[in-house]
Motif scaffolding. Sequence first.
Motif, PDB file in Angstrom:
ATOM      1  N   ILE A 172       0.936  -1.067  -0.141  1.00  0.00           N
ATOM      2  CA  ILE A 172      -0.269   0.187   0.490  1.00  0.00           C
ATOM      3  C   ILE A 172       0.731   1.402  -0.392  1.00  0.00           C
ATOM      4  CG2 ILE A 172       0.010  -0.112   2.673  1.00  0.00           C
ATOM      5  CD1 ILE A 172      -3.243   0.756   1.821  1.00  0.00           C
ATOM      6  N   LYS A 173       0.293   2.239  -0.917  1.00  0.00           N
ATOM      7  CA  LYS A 173       0.950   3.430  -0.433  1.00  0.00           C
ATOM      8  C   LYS A 173      -0.118   4.460  -0.052  1.00  0.00           C
ATOM      9  CE  LYS A 173       3.830   2.839  -5.218  1.00  0.00           C
ATOM     10  NZ  LYS A 173       4.141   3.877  -6.617  1.00  0.00           N
TER      11      LYS A 173
ATOM     12  N   ASN B 230       1.539  -0.046  16.041  1.00  0.00           N
ATOM     13  CA  ASN B 230       0.953  -0.231  14.721  1.00  0.00           C
ATOM     14  C   ASN B 230       0.778   1.903  14.358  1.00  0.00           C
ATOM     15  OD1 ASN B 230      -1.961   1.866  15.036  1.00  0.00           O
ATOM     16  ND2 ASN B 230      -2.975  -0.245  16.466  1.00  0.00           N
ATOM     17  N   ILE B 231       0.745   1.497  12.533  1.00  0.00           N
ATOM     18  CA  ILE B 231       0.345   2.502  12.280  1.00  0.00           C
ATOM     19  C   ILE B 231      -1.030   3.058  11.410  1.00  0.00           C
ATOM     20  CG2 ILE B 231       3.127   2.971  11.784  1.00  0.00           C
ATOM     21  CD1 ILE B 231       2.581   2.243   8.905  1.00  0.00           C
ATOM     22  N   VAL B 232      -1.347   4.052  10.565  1.00  0.00           N
ATOM     23  CA  VAL B 232      -2.349   4.199  10.206  1.00  0.00           C
ATOM     24  C   VAL B 232      -1.902   4.802   8.959  1.00  0.00           C
ATOM     25  CG1 VAL B 232      -4.794   5.365   9.891  1.00  0.00           C
ATOM     26  CG2 VAL B 232      -3.659   4.243  12.371  1.00  0.00           C
ATOM     27  N   ILE B 233      -2.546   3.908   7.532  1.00  0.00           N
ATOM     28  CA  ILE B 233      -1.856   4.264   6.438  1.00  0.00           C
ATOM     29  C   ILE B 233      -3.256   5.211   5.756  1.00  0.00           C
ATOM     30  CG2 ILE B 233      -1.127   3.962   4.210  1.00  0.00           C
ATOM     31  CD1 ILE B 233       0.730   4.196   6.646  1.00  0.00           C
ATOM     32  N   GLU B 234      -3.138   6.339   5.204  1.00  0.00           N
ATOM     33  CA  GLU B 234      -4.085   6.894   4.276  1.00  0.00           C
ATOM     34  C   GLU B 234      -4.045   7.202   3.100  1.00  0.00           C
ATOM     35  OE1 GLU B 234      -6.211  11.080   3.418  1.00  0.00           O
ATOM     36  OE2 GLU B 234      -6.483  10.323   5.849  1.00  0.00           O
ATOM     37  N   ASN B 235      -5.025   5.751   2.454  1.00  0.00           N
ATOM     38  CA  ASN B 235      -5.102   5.959   0.671  1.00  0.00           C
ATOM     39  C   ASN B 235      -6.398   5.845   0.253  1.00  0.00           C
ATOM     40  OD1 ASN B 235      -5.311   3.745  -1.523  1.00  0.00           O
ATOM     41  ND2 ASN B 235      -3.221   4.553  -1.443  1.00  0.00           N
TER      42      ASN B 235
ATOM     43  N   VAL C  77       4.713   7.220   2.105  1.00  0.00           N
ATOM     44  CA  VAL C  77       5.337   5.851   2.379  1.00  0.00           C
ATOM     45  C   VAL C  77       4.964   4.049   1.148  1.00  0.00           C
ATOM     46  CG1 VAL C  77       5.966   6.021   4.356  1.00  0.00           C
ATOM     47  CG2 VAL C  77       4.048   4.562   4.795  1.00  0.00           C
ATOM     48  N   ILE C  78       5.083   3.473   1.480  1.00  0.00           N
ATOM     49  CA  ILE C  78       4.953   2.722   0.247  1.00  0.00           C
ATOM     50  C   ILE C  78       5.190   0.857   1.600  1.00  0.00           C
ATOM     51  CG2 ILE C  78       7.846   1.696  -0.417  1.00  0.00           C
ATOM     52  CD1 ILE C  78       5.826   0.093  -2.865  1.00  0.00           C
ATOM     53  N   ILE C  79       5.108   0.431   2.025  1.00  0.00           N
ATOM     54  CA  ILE C  79       4.309  -0.803   2.868  1.00  0.00           C
ATOM     55  C   ILE C  79       4.403  -1.619   2.177  1.00  0.00           C
ATOM     56  CG2 ILE C  79       3.613  -1.204   4.700  1.00  0.00           C
ATOM     57  CD1 ILE C  79       4.876   1.420   5.756  1.00  0.00           C
ATOM     58  N   PHE C  80       4.506  -2.913   2.564  1.00  0.00           N
ATOM     59  CA  PHE C  80       4.668  -4.569   1.929  1.00  0.00           C
ATOM     60  C   PHE C  80       4.028  -5.064   3.140  1.00  0.00           C
ATOM     61  CE2 PHE C  80       7.978  -2.808   0.097  1.00  0.00           C
ATOM     62  CZ  PHE C  80       8.030  -2.701  -1.378  1.00  0.00           C
ATOM     63  N   LEU C  81       2.369  -5.711   3.166  1.00  0.00           N
ATOM     64  CA  LEU C  81       2.196  -5.845   2.949  1.00  0.00           C
ATOM     65  C   LEU C  81       1.541  -7.529   3.206  1.00  0.00           C
ATOM     66  CD1 LEU C  81      -1.023  -3.796   2.475  1.00  0.00           C
ATOM     67  CD2 LEU C  81       0.105  -3.785   4.415  1.00  0.00           C
ATOM     68  N   TYR C  82       1.263  -8.107   4.868  1.00  0.00           N
ATOM     69  CA  TYR C  82       0.960  -9.417   4.963  1.00  0.00           C
ATOM     70  C   TYR C  82      -0.140  -9.663   5.805  1.00  0.00           C
ATOM     71  CZ  TYR C  82       0.054 -14.343   6.137  1.00  0.00           C
ATOM     72  OH  TYR C  82      -0.160 -15.711   6.343  1.00  0.00           O
ATOM     73  N   HIS C  83      -1.457 -10.218   4.861  1.00  0.00           N
ATOM     74  CA  HIS C  83      -3.168 -10.053   5.650  1.00  0.00           C
ATOM     75  C   HIS C  83      -2.924 -11.654   6.198  1.00  0.00           C
ATOM     76  CE1 HIS C  83      -7.608 -10.063   4.644  1.00  0.00           C
ATOM     77  NE2 HIS C  83      -7.619  -9.322   6.266  1.00  0.00           N
ATOM     78  N   TYR C  84      -3.256 -11.480   7.603  1.00  0.00           N
ATOM     79  CA  TYR C  84      -3.345 -12.454   8.909  1.00  0.00           C
ATOM     80  C   TYR C  84      -4.285 -12.915   8.591  1.00  0.00           C
ATOM     81  CZ  TYR C  84      -2.155 -15.060  12.840  1.00  0.00           C
ATOM     82  OH  TYR C  84      -1.888 -16.780  13.487  1.00  0.00           O
ATOM     83  N   VAL C  85      -5.200 -14.367   8.469  1.00  0.00           N
ATOM     84  CA  VAL C  85      -6.335 -14.114   8.464  1.00  0.00           C
ATOM     85  C   VAL C  85      -6.515 -15.605   9.797  1.00  0.00           C
ATOM     86  CG1 VAL C  85      -8.702 -14.668   7.735  1.00  0.00           C
ATOM     87  CG2 VAL C  85      -7.313 -13.257   6.676  1.00  0.00           C
TER      88      VAL C  85
ATOM     89  N   GLY D 299       2.606  -4.795   7.601  1.00  0.00           N
ATOM     90  CA  GLY D 299       3.143  -4.376   7.335  1.00  0.00           C
ATOM     91  C   GLY D 299       4.580  -4.869   7.285  1.00  0.00           C
ATOM     92  N   PHE D 300       5.665  -4.052   6.203  1.00  0.00           N
ATOM     93  CA  PHE D 300       7.177  -3.889   7.058  1.00  0.00           C
ATOM     94  C   PHE D 300       7.418  -3.248   5.392  1.00  0.00           C
ATOM     95  CE2 PHE D 300       4.787  -8.008   7.369  1.00  0.00           C
ATOM     96  CZ  PHE D 300       5.323  -8.294   8.472  1.00  0.00           C
ATOM     97  N   PRO D 301       8.339  -3.399   6.141  1.00  0.00           N
ATOM     98  CA  PRO D 301       9.058  -1.834   4.997  1.00  0.00           C
ATOM     99  C   PRO D 301       9.997  -2.392   3.815  1.00  0.00           C
ATOM    100  CG  PRO D 301      11.284  -2.726   6.846  1.00  0.00           C
ATOM    101  CD  PRO D 301       9.577  -2.905   7.226  1.00  0.00           C
ATOM    102  N   SER D 302      10.916  -4.082   3.497  1.00  0.00           N
ATOM    103  CA  SER D 302      10.698  -4.510   2.383  1.00  0.00           C
ATOM    104  C   SER D 302      10.151  -6.019   2.555  1.00  0.00           C
ATOM    105  CB  SER D 302      12.205  -4.396   2.065  1.00  0.00           C
ATOM    106  OG  SER D 302      12.546  -5.934   3.425  1.00  0.00           O
ATOM    107  N   THR D 303      10.131  -6.160   0.926  1.00  0.00           N
ATOM    108  CA  THR D 303      10.150  -7.501   0.881  1.00  0.00           C
ATOM    109  C   THR D 303      10.867  -8.315   1.404  1.00  0.00           C
ATOM    110  OG1 THR D 303      10.748  -7.680  -1.469  1.00  0.00           O
ATOM    111  CG2 THR D 303       8.980  -7.097  -1.366  1.00  0.00           C
ATOM    112  N   GLU D 304      11.873  -8.585   1.800  1.00  0.00           N
ATOM    113  CA  GLU D 304      12.147  -9.726   2.303  1.00  0.00           C
ATOM    114  C   GLU D 304      12.482  -9.628   3.702  1.00  0.00           C
ATOM    115  OE1 GLU D 304      13.945  -7.102   0.631  1.00  0.00           O
ATOM    116  OE2 GLU D 304      14.472  -7.750  -1.149  1.00  0.00           O
ATOM    117  N   SER D 305      12.031  -8.902   5.008  1.00  0.00           N
ATOM    118  CA  SER D 305      11.529  -8.614   5.720  1.00  0.00           C
ATOM    119  C   SER D 305       9.663  -9.567   5.665  1.00  0.00           C
ATOM    120  CB  SER D 305      11.259  -7.456   6.095  1.00  0.00           C
ATOM    121  OG  SER D 305      10.295  -5.847   5.643  1.00  0.00           O
TER     122      SER D 305
END
Length: 183
Positions: A5-6, A16-21, A42-50, A59-65
């Motif tokens: 998400i950007k 946590n943080i809140v990102i407005e898009n 920012v751009i945050i790389f996401l994982y949706h945990y269900v 959310g993570f700063p890189s795809t590696e993390s």
Amino acid sequence: MYSYIKGVVKEVNPTNIVIENNEIGYLIITPNPYNYKLDDKVIIFLYHYVREDIFNLYGFPSTESRDLFIKLISVSGIGPKSALSILASGKTNDVVEAIESGDAKYLTRYPGIGLKSAQQIILDLKGKLTIEDSLIPDQSSDCVDALMALGYGRTEIKKALKKVNHDLKVEDMIKQALQILIG
């Protein structure tokens, strides 16, 4: 599933943080929310945990993390909270090196990770993680292949190649790396 998400950081909270898009605020749980500043784009790389009653965005700063987080939560006994504590340092390569070298003591320094959990992480993930190949120069890929064929691990090879003169021929690079690896 979401990939990234950007947006603009509108809130920074302890977990946590809140990102407005597009005028929608997304609550995203991050390893270290204080790395973000209010009103930064920012751009945050996401994982949706269900799970049964849990629908969280991590959310993570890189795809590696993000990828390391996914692998960590796949380990028996390691949940999102423990995985986040490991990733809070922001040093994913150090964590990968510790897992690949079997360094349980390094992993126990993180909150919620005891000796048994650290050993389980190493047991489940050793050999399944890759260290960024960008750290290994292109001209040494033949050298890496040769050393791996001799039974050395990617972590050991990476450390040795940092000390090798990359202007040499492949054969000489292999000899120099072997001298470093043997001691």
